[in-house]
Design a protein around this motif. Structure first.
Motif, PDB file in Angstrom:
ATOM      1  N   GLY A 246       0.837  -1.192   0.000  1.00  0.00           N
ATOM      2  CA  GLY A 246       0.000   0.000   0.000  1.00  0.00           C
ATOM      3  C   GLY A 246       0.870   1.239   0.000  1.00  0.00           C
ATOM      4  O   GLY A 246       2.018   1.195   0.471  1.00  0.00           O
TER       5      GLY A 246
ATOM      6  N   CYS B 287     -18.428  17.330   0.201  1.00  0.00           N
ATOM      7  CA  CYS B 287     -18.036  15.998   0.635  1.00  0.00           C
ATOM      8  C   CYS B 287     -19.010  15.496   1.690  1.00  0.00           C
ATOM      9  O   CYS B 287     -19.616  16.283   2.412  1.00  0.00           O
ATOM     10  CB  CYS B 287     -16.643  16.098   1.245  1.00  0.00           C
ATOM     11  SG  CYS B 287     -15.779  14.548   1.312  1.00  0.00           S
TER      12      CYS B 287
ATOM     13  N   SER C 246       0.216   6.295   5.704  1.00  0.00           N
ATOM     14  CA  SER C 246       0.936   5.497   6.694  1.00  0.00           C
ATOM     15  C   SER C 246       2.159   4.845   6.057  1.00  0.00           C
ATOM     16  O   SER C 246       3.239   4.808   6.653  1.00  0.00           O
ATOM     17  CB  SER C 246       0.014   4.437   7.307  1.00  0.00           C
ATOM     18  OG  SER C 246      -0.487   3.584   6.307  1.00  0.00           O
TER      19      SER C 246
ATOM     20  N   GLY D 158      -3.802   6.511  -1.802  1.00  0.00           N
ATOM     21  CA  GLY D 158      -4.945   5.873  -1.139  1.00  0.00           C
ATOM     22  C   GLY D 158      -6.086   6.855  -0.942  1.00  0.00           C
ATOM     23  O   GLY D 158      -6.521   7.517  -1.887  1.00  0.00           O
TER      24      GLY D 158
ATOM     25  N   ALA E   2      -2.799   8.324  10.581  1.00  0.00           N
ATOM     26  CA  ALA E   2      -2.180   7.397   9.633  1.00  0.00           C
ATOM     27  C   ALA E   2      -0.656   7.536   9.672  1.00  0.00           C
ATOM     28  O   ALA E   2       0.082   6.542   9.720  1.00  0.00           O
ATOM     29  CB  ALA E   2      -2.714   7.653   8.226  1.00  0.00           C
TER      30      ALA E   2
ATOM     31  N   GLY F 262      -5.974   9.598   0.270  1.00  0.00           N
ATOM     32  CA  GLY F 262      -5.542  10.980   0.050  1.00  0.00           C
ATOM     33  C   GLY F 262      -5.057  11.199  -1.373  1.00  0.00           C
ATOM     34  O   GLY F 262      -4.419  12.210  -1.661  1.00  0.00           O
TER      35      GLY F 262
ATOM     36  N   ARG G  26      -1.265  -5.841  -6.992  1.00  0.00           N
ATOM     37  CA  ARG G  26      -2.356  -5.949  -6.011  1.00  0.00           C
ATOM     38  C   ARG G  26      -2.143  -7.200  -5.164  1.00  0.00           C
ATOM     39  O   ARG G  26      -2.114  -8.319  -5.692  1.00  0.00           O
ATOM     40  CB  ARG G  26      -3.701  -6.023  -6.739  1.00  0.00           C
ATOM     41  CG  ARG G  26      -4.850  -6.303  -5.794  1.00  0.00           C
ATOM     42  CD  ARG G  26      -6.178  -6.297  -6.502  1.00  0.00           C
ATOM     43  NE  ARG G  26      -6.646  -4.934  -6.701  1.00  0.00           N
ATOM     44  CZ  ARG G  26      -7.716  -4.616  -7.412  1.00  0.00           C
ATOM     45  NH1 ARG G  26      -8.418  -5.558  -8.015  1.00  0.00           N
ATOM     46  NH2 ARG G  26      -8.094  -3.364  -7.540  1.00  0.00           N
TER      47      ARG G  26
HETATM   48  C1  LIG Z   1     -13.432  11.500   1.696  1.00  0.00           C
HETATM   49  C2  LIG Z   1     -12.348  11.581   2.712  1.00  0.00           C
HETATM   50  C3  LIG Z   1     -11.978  12.815   3.231  1.00  0.00           C
HETATM   51  C4  LIG Z   1     -10.994  12.892   4.203  1.00  0.00           C
HETATM   52  N1  LIG Z   1     -10.641  14.115   4.690  1.00  0.00           N
HETATM   53  C5  LIG Z   1      -9.628  14.221   5.573  1.00  0.00           C
HETATM   54  C6  LIG Z   1      -9.188  15.490   6.014  1.00  0.00           C
HETATM   55  O1  LIG Z   1      -9.725  16.527   5.635  1.00  0.00           O
HETATM   56  N2  LIG Z   1      -8.151  15.538   6.889  1.00  0.00           N
HETATM   57  C7  LIG Z   1      -7.533  14.407   7.336  1.00  0.00           C
HETATM   58  O2  LIG Z   1      -6.600  14.500   8.112  1.00  0.00           O
HETATM   59  N3  LIG Z   1      -7.937  13.191   6.932  1.00  0.00           N
HETATM   60  C8  LIG Z   1      -8.953  13.075   6.059  1.00  0.00           C
HETATM   61  N4  LIG Z   1      -9.353  11.834   5.627  1.00  0.00           N
HETATM   62  C9  LIG Z   1      -8.687  10.639   6.177  1.00  0.00           C
HETATM   63  C10 LIG Z   1      -7.344  10.359   5.518  1.00  0.00           C
HETATM   64  O3  LIG Z   1      -7.469  10.464   4.135  1.00  0.00           O
HETATM   65  C11 LIG Z   1      -6.923   8.940   5.894  1.00  0.00           C
HETATM   66  O4  LIG Z   1      -6.940   8.795   7.279  1.00  0.00           O
HETATM   67  C12 LIG Z   1      -5.518   8.584   5.401  1.00  0.00           C
HETATM   68  O5  LIG Z   1      -5.315   8.982   4.078  1.00  0.00           O
HETATM   69  C13 LIG Z   1      -5.349   7.068   5.552  1.00  0.00           C
HETATM   70  O6  LIG Z   1      -4.066   6.663   5.169  1.00  0.00           O
HETATM   71  P1  LIG Z   1      -3.679   5.123   5.273  1.00  0.00           P
HETATM   72  O7  LIG Z   1      -2.274   4.998   4.864  1.00  0.00           O
HETATM   73  O8  LIG Z   1      -4.068   4.624   6.590  1.00  0.00           O
HETATM   74  O9  LIG Z   1      -4.633   4.349   4.252  1.00  0.00           O
HETATM   75  P2  LIG Z   1      -4.976   4.561   2.677  1.00  0.00           P
HETATM   76  O10 LIG Z   1      -4.836   5.974   2.301  1.00  0.00           O
HETATM   77  O11 LIG Z   1      -6.259   3.921   2.487  1.00  0.00           O
HETATM   78  O12 LIG Z   1      -3.832   3.745   1.947  1.00  0.00           O
HETATM   79  C14 LIG Z   1      -3.948   2.392   1.635  1.00  0.00           C
HETATM   80  C15 LIG Z   1      -3.117   2.086   0.400  1.00  0.00           C
HETATM   81  O13 LIG Z   1      -3.149   0.694   0.143  1.00  0.00           O
HETATM   82  C16 LIG Z   1      -3.398   0.468  -1.236  1.00  0.00           C
HETATM   83  N5  LIG Z   1      -3.987  -0.867  -1.370  1.00  0.00           N
HETATM   84  C17 LIG Z   1      -5.196  -1.263  -0.920  1.00  0.00           C
HETATM   85  N6  LIG Z   1      -5.387  -2.570  -1.187  1.00  0.00           N
HETATM   86  C18 LIG Z   1      -4.259  -3.007  -1.784  1.00  0.00           C
HETATM   87  C19 LIG Z   1      -3.844  -4.266  -2.287  1.00  0.00           C
HETATM   88  N7  LIG Z   1      -4.614  -5.341  -2.216  1.00  0.00           N
HETATM   89  N8  LIG Z   1      -2.617  -4.353  -2.845  1.00  0.00           N
HETATM   90  C20 LIG Z   1      -1.804  -3.261  -2.941  1.00  0.00           C
HETATM   91  N9  LIG Z   1      -2.145  -2.059  -2.505  1.00  0.00           N
HETATM   92  C21 LIG Z   1      -3.371  -1.928  -1.915  1.00  0.00           C
HETATM   93  C22 LIG Z   1      -4.313   1.601  -1.595  1.00  0.00           C
HETATM   94  O14 LIG Z   1      -4.386   1.795  -2.979  1.00  0.00           O
HETATM   95  C23 LIG Z   1      -3.635   2.747  -0.860  1.00  0.00           C
HETATM   96  O15 LIG Z   1      -2.558   3.262  -1.584  1.00  0.00           O
HETATM   97  C24 LIG Z   1     -10.352  11.715   4.665  1.00  0.00           C
HETATM   98  C25 LIG Z   1     -10.723  10.483   4.149  1.00  0.00           C
HETATM   99  C26 LIG Z   1     -11.711  10.403   3.192  1.00  0.00           C
HETATM  100  C27 LIG Z   1     -12.104   9.074   2.674  1.00  0.00           C
END
Ligand SMILES: Cc1cc2nc3c(=O)[nH]c(=O)nc-3n(C[C@H](O)[C@H](O)[C@H](O)COP(=O)(O)OP(=O)(O)OC[C@H]3O[C@@H](n4cnc5c(N)ncnc54)[C@H](O)[C@@H]3O)c2cc1C
Lengths: 710, 234
Positions: A12, A558, A16, A46, A684, A48, A376
């Motif tokens: 991913g 949103c 994070s 992801g 994250a 973001g 994936r």
């Molecule tokens: C609509 C929306 C608005 C938001 N607004 C805000 C805001 O204003 N301020 C704020 O601080 N936070 C906000 N957030 C929250 C913030 O975006 C998330 O908390 C943060 O981006 C999460 O990061 P992550 O690394 O945990 O997960 P993710 O960003 O979900 O990263 C997961 C990664 O894994 C990849 N992946 C998934 N499955 C697989 C697979 N099987 N194989 C390979 N790769 C895979 C995905 O493509 C992605 O790149 C918002 C979220 C959303 C949905």
């Protein structure tokens, strides 16, 4: 031990993952870790992620705003920009070119006579800037929080009192005219009398704050009594006085909310509780406030709704089912309101992909991190260890979704006016059979698109040593089935920690917000009647896009989206399409029926003035359907894209990156138990840093701001 | 496989420290340098509270008596006071208002007393009040002097936030609670070495009443304190 680097596979490429990769490849670690990021599809980011579409327009996953308390996120982003070392002539040469303070925030306020107004709040600047490299380590002490809480209250009261007098004078002269009726005159006198009592409250709060600032002189029971008395005063008296006066009502709600939180913390002994604020995580935030005597007015206030709205805290996206764990909400609120530095909010001056993920991509590549796009993950295969032994990940199975021509690496960025940016679609020309895939409408990011050109098995010891699972929570059951089977707490986590689908809508308009009838400055506003509760003015981005006919304003909307928790099968191709069709209808209705509450001039007797919408290719449409389709609408239904909730009672089921279930694996993401435990960029990034600690013991947990916190 | 498989390192701990009482001192013998400041703030707060409430109460009472409006209370107080809804006389209305104000004062007294109780050695600092002709009165302390030039008796309450003295300060115009009174403008803030000087000029025609303004930070706009002047009238 060999001197060979440890091969770390990060699955991913969201916030994070960036944090883990960045910390593991710091020069201080002298190349001990060779990191590879495996990312499905064509881009990092992801939840973001963003991309550049027609007219170079920025297309976001959803509205993203950073907060001034994001110490970890800003620290890493600032270090990343320093290392990126763009020329000073670049528009975005440093982090503060990209993140600009954004102080005006609003809530739509409904009155009991059926009218509504907007409550715009301006937060005074906090000392320093978030992520300041030289800042001393933060102590999140109870006494500091108490003192800062009172200080903020005092500032709010003082500024509101001043505004009130000014408002009365400038905006409502008729209420003050000598010809007003006796009842109006008495009303005015008492309105001023109310100001008098607020003035008393100011001084009282000031005194209480000074008490709180002298922790060596006062015991907490006495402070609790003071806070109690203050709340009593506010509840029993001011409440009655303010119930008809909007400005007073808002002040009251704010004071009541703050005092209730303080009183509740003291009464529940959270300051000395071994679990800190987690001690109240089984209760819903509103429920907890109610338990500690918040008034109905406050419990039903728009201000409180906002705290739910901004974190999409509605089960299954249903606004009738608000649910936010009290411990997490309190922690987030105190961090947000009492520890922000610089500005309360920061807005990016470009897409989040370009502001955050492109710089990380470039810097990490320079450090030798490998990126495997179009990979994936399908399964993490566990070793067949005895149940008494800690198993390891033995193999990882990937679907390779596409291969590049001539065995080249995929180069994912495009240049937009001198800035490396992510495109909204794969760069098809780099891909083998790319044109065909494009024509077929392949969507590498869709859960319901199984396009695969190769199945890949990576083996432990040969291809990787350590694994960091950094996919979104919704994806975990699809890639970690063996873990869910083996560990009941993993299964429980995927059941108890809930996610919600979201929707986003971006609208480019030919008139500025003033002409549309918005009477204030650029704003982020929440509480608008659905289906999109939140509007943010993003007009500042237009300068970085290149429409043939330049729009005058740009709005992002949103919201959460109502869907059941259960996902349909992976071959249910109708699922996504049906939501996409429904959202177009919803968006049309929104503009016709609800946008008038903020942009009164955008509607006439026939509804929304569709000619206002600007097409990125310069086309002119008259019919609503085509106008609407020229704008950007998206639904985030993919399991990994679903927003992670912190519902009451769920936090204790989260898995920590520090847990030792698998000997060569850890987890990262806003769904893990890593200090903050809410769905945001900071949580994250914190989690990513904690995961780096689990792999390398670096950074020290004490150096992850906010990890140690009640 | 013969090679030793990589394993995660052992960690010193696996949970955040959530209990923070350990970090803070709940008791202690050292007197905070803020103590005298706290005393001044609380005592002045109480005094100011009396001023404001009494002034507004008197004015409100006079107006209500003058107009003798039955039912005014329910109209003004809305549904918050269900026991008084409907047939509220102006007498009830006045009684009610008085009760509100009295409670407020009781409360302010409580805060003031609790501060005093915490600091038995402290004594209240009196405010500068003068009934004389043109005068200049210094007040304040801890790096601040306020100078008032006024023909009317005035009482100045200046409350800088801790640390304000090291900032670059300005003062907003002092506004009266009565929206029709002209503001007291042109408060001068100057700095001479470590010493801050606030100069306030009050004209002869300035209507009696309480005027307050915010002391702000010229650099970041943050609020750094408040300044109040009670003009007592001849
Ligand atoms: C609509 C929306 C608005 C938001 N607004 C805000 C805001 O204003 N301020 C704020 O601080 N936070 C906000 N957030 C929250 C913030 O975006 C998330 O908390 C943060 O981006 C999460 O990061 P992550 O690394 O945990 O997960 P993710 O960003 O979900 O990263 C997961 C990664 O894994 C990849 N992946 C998934 N499955 C697989 C697979 N099987 N194989 C390979 N790769 C895979 C995905 O493509 C992605 O790149 C918002 C979220 C959303 C949905």
């Amino acid at each position: 031990m060999t001197s060979e680097p440890t091969k770390v596979a990060i699955i991913g490429g969201g916030c994070s993952a960036m944090a883990t990769a960045f910390d593991l490849t710091r020069p201080e670690l002298e190349g001990q870790y060779q990191v590879t990021i495996f990312q499905q599809g064509f881009r990092l980011g992801g939840k973001g992620a963003s991309g550049r579409g027609p007219g170079d327009r920025i297309e976001e996953h959803g509205l993203h705003i950073f907060m001034g308390f994001y110490e970890n996120a800003f620290r890493l982003i600032r270090e990343c920009y320093r290392e990126l070392d763009r020329p000073s002539t670049s528009r975005f040469s440093d982090w503060d070119d990209v993140f600009k303070p954004d102080r005006l925030t609003g809530v739509k306020d409904d009155h009991h006579d059926g009218t509504a107004s907007h409550w715009l709040t301006w937060f005074p600047p906090g000392a320093g800037t978030p992520g300041d490299p030289d800042a001393p380590p933060r102590m999140f002490s109870a006494s500091e929080y108490m003192a800062r809480g009172f200080q903020l209250l005092e500032a709010t009261l003082l500024s509101a009192r001043r505004d009130e007098v000014l408002d009365a004078k400038e905006e409502n002269p008729e209420g003050l005219s000598p010809s007003s009726t006796p009842i109006e005159q008495v009303s005015r006198i008492f309105r001023l009398g109310q100001l008098g009592s607020i003035a008393v409250a100011v001084e009282a709060v000031h005194a209480a704050r000074l008490i709180a600032e002298s922790p060596t002189l006062i015991s907490f029971p006495v402070l609790a009594k003071v806070v109690d008395m203050l709340s009593e005063f506010v509840n029993r008296r001011v409440h009655a006085l303010v119930s008809r006066d909007t400005e007073m009502k808002r002040l009251f709600e704010l004071i009541d909310l703050t005092l209730t939180a303080m009183r509740g913390s003291l009464q529940d002994g959270l300051i000395s509780h071994p679990d800190g604020f987690d001690a109240i995580s089984d209760l819903d935030w509103r429920e907890w406030l109610k338990k500690h005597g918040a008034t109905e007015l406050t419990l039903n206030s728009s201000f409180l709704d906002t705290l739910y709205n901004i974190a999409f805290s509605y089960e299954q996206g249903d606004l009738r089912r608000p649910n936010a764990g009290a411990g997490e909400a309190l922690r987030c609120a105190v961090r947000a309101f009492l520890t922000y530095r610089g500005s309360f909010f920061y807005k990016m001056q470009t897409g989040m992909g370009d502001a955050v993920f492109a710089p990380f991509y470039e810097v990490l590549r320079r450090r030798g991190v490998r990126f495997e796009f179009f990979h994936r993950l399908r399964n993490l295969q566990l070793s067949t260890a005895l149940s008494s032994q800690t198993p390891s990940i033995e193999e990882m199975h990937f679907d390779v979704q596409a291969r590049c021509k001539d065995g080249h690496d995929y180069l994912p960025l495009v240049d937009v006016d001198g800035i490396p940016c992510w495109p909204s679609e794969p760069l098809w020309d780099q891909l083998l059979d790319g044109r065909e895939s494009k024509d077929k409408g392949v969507d590498f990011e869709s859960h319901w698109d199984a396009t695969t050109v190769e199945n890949l098995r990576l083996k432990v010891g040969e291809d990787f040593d350590a694994v960091v699972l950094a996919v979104g929570l919704g994806e975990v059951p699809f890639v970690a089935g063996e873990l869910l089977e083996r560990f009941p707490h993993w299964k429980r986590m995927t059941e108890k920690v809930k996610t919600v689908a979201t929707k986003a809508f971006q609208v480019w308009v030919s008139e500025d917000i003033e002409a549309l009838g918005w009477r204030d400055d650029s704003v982020n506003l929440t509480g608008i009647p659905g289906p999109y509760e939140t509007w943010a003015d993003m007009t500042h981005l237009i300068a970085h896009e290149s429409f043939p006919k330049e729009p005058k304003s740009l709005a992002y909307f949103c919201s959460s989206l109502i869907t059941p928790d259960e996902l349909p099968a992976q071959d249910d191709f109708e699922y996504k399409a049906s939501y996409e069709a429904a959202i177009v209808v919803d968006s049309q209705r929104y503009l016709n029926e609800n946008i008038g509450t903020v942009w009164p001039n955008a509607v006439d007797e026939n509804g929304f003035r569709w000619a206002l919408l600007v097409d990125p290719d310069g086309e002119e449409y008259q019919d609503p359907e085509s106008s609407l389709r020229s704008q950007y609408i998206r639904v985030n239904l993919n399991p990994t894209d679903r927003y992670v909730l912190f519902t009451a009672g769920s936090s204790k089921h989260r898995i920590s990156p520090l847990d030792y279930d698998v000997s060569n694996m850890t987890v990262a993401g806003d769904w893990t138990d890593a200090g903050l435990n809410v769905g945001c960029v900071e949580a994250a990034m914190m989690s990513g840093r904690v995961a780096a600690h689990a792999i390398s013991t670096y950074p020290a947990l004490e150096d992850i701001p906010g990890f140690d916190h009640p | 496989m013969t090679e030793q498989a990589w394993k995660r390192p052992a960690l010193e701990r696996t949970k955040p420290h959530r209990q923070l009482a350990a970090n803070i001192s709940l008791t202690g013998s050292q007197q905070s340098p803020k103590a005298s400041h706290a005393m001044t703030g609380a005592a002045k707060g109480a005094q100011l509270g009396y001023e404001v409430s009494e002034e507004q109460m008197e004015e409100g009472k006079a107006q209500a008596r003058f107009h003798d409006i039955p039912g005014a209370a329910s109209d003004l107080f809305g549904s918050g006071f269900s026991d008084l809804k409907g047939t509220v006389s102006s007498e009830n209305f006045l009684a009610l208002s008085e009760r509100v104000m009295k409670d407020t004062l009781l409360w302010v007294e409580f805060v003031a007393r609790s501060v005093q109780w915490q600091m038995p050695g402290s004594k209240s600092e009196s405010n500068e009040t003068s009934k004389s002709a043109e005068q200049t009165a210094p007040a304040g302390g801890g790096g601040f002097t306020t100078e008032v030039s006024s023909l009317q008796p005035v009482e100045v309450t200046f409350q800088p936030h801790p640390g304000a003295e090291s900032r670059s300060l300005g003062v907003h115009d002092l506004r009266g609670l009565d929206a029709e009174s002209p503001a007291i403008t042109g408060v001068e803030v100057t700095r001479d070495g470590d010493q801050w000087r606030l100069r306030i000029g009050i004209g002869q025609s300035q209507p009696p009443g309480l005027y307050t303004g915010i002391v702000f930070d010229r650099e970041d706009g943050a609020i750094r304190g408040s300044l109040s002047v009670a003009v007592k009238g001849g």
